[in-house]
Design an enzyme around this catalytic site. Structure first.
Site, PDB file in Angstrom:
ATOM      1  N   LYS A 325       0.650  -1.165  -0.077  1.00  0.00           N
ATOM      2  CA  LYS A 325       0.039  -0.079   0.011  1.00  0.00           C
ATOM      3  C   LYS A 325       0.708   1.361   0.131  1.00  0.00           C
ATOM      4  O   LYS A 325       2.029   1.367   0.280  1.00  0.00           O
ATOM      5  CB  LYS A 325      -0.960   0.021   1.187  1.00  0.00           C
ATOM      6  N   ARG A 360      -3.369 -10.091   4.839  1.00  0.00           N
ATOM      7  CA  ARG A 360      -3.707 -10.218   3.358  1.00  0.00           C
ATOM      8  C   ARG A 360      -2.595  -9.656   2.620  1.00  0.00           C
ATOM      9  O   ARG A 360      -2.105  -8.529   2.765  1.00  0.00           O
ATOM     10  CB  ARG A 360      -5.027  -9.446   3.196  1.00  0.00           C
TER      11      ARG A 360
HETATM   12  C1  7PJ Z   1      -7.939  -4.651   1.407  1.00  0.00           C
HETATM   13  C2  7PJ Z   1      -8.929  -5.389   0.944  1.00  0.00           C
HETATM   14  C3  7PJ Z   1      -7.802  -4.789   2.811  1.00  0.00           C
HETATM   15  C4  7PJ Z   1      -9.636  -6.118   3.219  1.00  0.00           C
HETATM   16  C5  7PJ Z   1      -8.238  -4.513  -0.558  1.00  0.00           C
HETATM   17  C6  7PJ Z   1      -5.383  -3.281  -2.056  1.00  0.00           C
HETATM   18  C7  7PJ Z   1      -6.712  -2.701  -2.160  1.00  0.00           C
HETATM   19  N1  7PJ Z   1      -9.873  -6.232   2.073  1.00  0.00           N
HETATM   20  N2  7PJ Z   1      -9.192  -5.197  -0.224  1.00  0.00           N
HETATM   21  N3  7PJ Z   1      -8.479  -5.423   3.707  1.00  0.00           N
HETATM   22  N4  7PJ Z   1      -7.638  -3.994   0.470  1.00  0.00           N
HETATM   23  N5  7PJ Z   1     -10.275  -7.091   4.068  1.00  0.00           N
HETATM   24  O1  7PJ Z   1      -5.182  -4.767  -2.077  1.00  0.00           O
HETATM   25  O2  7PJ Z   1      -4.312  -2.455  -1.861  1.00  0.00           O
HETATM   26  O3  7PJ Z   1      -6.959  -3.949   3.464  1.00  0.00           O
HETATM   27  S1  7PJ Z   1      -8.027  -3.842  -2.191  1.00  0.00           S
END
Ligand code: 7PJ
Length: 381
Positions: A325, A360
């Site tokens: 990020k 994640r």
């Molecule tokens: C997240 C997400 C996160 C959860 C995205 C990216 C943007 N779902 N989906 N947590 N981020 N739960 O991956 O940079 O931080 S999309």
């Protein structure tokens, strides 16, 4: 970059405040501090000097008691046993409220989507979006996405998170049919192999179709606020991840403001858990996520990470997504998305130190290596 603390330091635990409200939710919080692991955790708990953090094997030995006074959030730190004595002496309301938080923090988490949360779970990101900022759209073809998912599983991913709508700041919305066409073949192929699949979507129709195709988790960056989402999620029986976002992806980074980011996010998530329960969703199905980068400045993200253990008080597993990020680059040297792995690992390992149960990530093999070393260091075996 200097990062202002989210909390103002008080001279000591608060005494004689007016606690006579119907509920102390939104006023009084407990941030588990002095977190130890392994033998130290066991010894602290036995001696009454600490309390477990869920099933993580960690224990907290101090309480950072946080309270709001108007727009100011105050913090005072005390050893665990002293904090318990203080709560009992302060008032019945305080003792009851703190007691409930302590029980929620220490409560066993039942398996989430069949995953036992006594060790960190790695969620691998499979993006089927052609304009995805971090992989240049290489997962567009379903076969490529599926192959990438299997490689992640082979490397040790516990969950595969499949997304088909772009959530990048400033991104244009993806039509529903397009999102379905992108994600469903991937969800089906990966779920068929017995892998826990999560569907990263904000749309009720996509949630329903993905669960029908075998997804076990609904991962919604809008915490089921979209039209029909609560009902669809409740009907599906799937596990859920509620994520915090301030504003909408197109404009969320314009000027995010909070009274106190960690607490405002906590209150929001508490409200969404309540909404889920009211819709008939069992609390045991819910995981929470403070939503790193979603309507947050680099300072807000750092404040949230510093106070991450706060969210154990919600009684649900914590999912953390810092992978690649922008805040990583903002706190460092402006690196591009694929150059952000070291900073990502630093953020995720700090999250594990705070007891986060799920991370994640884009880079599964590298994360697996880091987590294995982290586990060995924590358990001392
Ligand atoms: C997240 C997400 C996160 C959860 C995205 C990216 C943007 N779902 N989906 N947590 N981020 N739960 O991956 O940079 O931080 S999309």
């Amino acid at each position: 970059m200097t990062i202002p603390s989210a909390f103002r330091r008080a001279a000591g635990l608060p005494r004689g405040l007016d606690w006579a409200a119907a509920s102390l939710d939104g006023r009084l919080y407990l941030l588990p501090a002095g977190i130890v692991a392994g033998e130290q955790a066991a010894a602290a708990i036995v001696a009454g000097h600490g309390w477990p953090i869920a099933d993580s094997g960690l224990a907290f030995t101090a309480g950072a008691v946080v309270w709001r006074d108007g727009d100011t959030a105050w913090v005072a730190l005390a050893p665990y046993a002293e904090m318990v004595d203080w709560a009992e002496a302060e008032s019945e309301e305080v003792a009851r409220h703190l007691g409930r938080l302590v029980r929620r923090i220490g409560g066993r988490r039942v398996p989430w989507a069949g995953l036992v949360l006594d060790r960190p779970q790695i969620m691998g990101i499979v993006n089927t979006t052609p304009d995805s900022f971090s992989d240049g759209g290489k997962h567009l073809a379903a076969e490529v996405a599926v192959a990438s998912a299997f490689a992640m599983v082979e490397a040790g991913a516990d969950i595969i998170d499949v997304g088909g709508g772009s959530t990048r700041p400033g991104a244009a919305p993806v039509p529903r049919d397009e999102e379905l066409a992108r994600v469903l073949p991937v969800v089906r192929a990966v779920a068929e192999k017995g892998v826990a699949v999560s569907i990263d979507t904000r749309h009720a129709a996509v949630m329903e179709a993905a669960v029908a195709a075998g997804a076990k988790i609904i991962n919604d960056i809008t915490a089921l606020e979209g039209e029909g989402a609560l009902t669809a999620a409740a009907r599906s029986g799937a596990a859920i991840c509620l994520m915090h976002m301030q504003g909408q992806p197109q404009t969320m980074q314009d000027n995010p403001t909070y009274r106190c980011a960690p607490l405002d996010i906590y209150d929001y998530l508490a409200g969404r858990i309540a909404a889920c329960e009211a819709a008939g969703i069992d609390r045991a199905l819910i995981a929470t996520d403070p939503g790193i980068g979603f309507g947050k400045t680099p300072a807000h993200n750092a404040q949230v990470l510093a106070a991450l253990a706060l969210y154990h008080g919600l009684g649900c597993p914590i999912l953390l997504g810092a992978s690649r990020k922008r805040f990583v680059a903002a706190l460092s040297n402006g690196e591009g998305p694929t150059e952000r792995l070291p900073g990502t690992l630093a953020a995720h390992l700090a999250g594990l130190d705070a007891g986060a149960q799920i991370i994640r990530v884009h880079d599964v093999p590298e994360t697996v290596q880091a987590v294995k070393v982290w586990q060995a260091v924590k358990s001392g075996t």
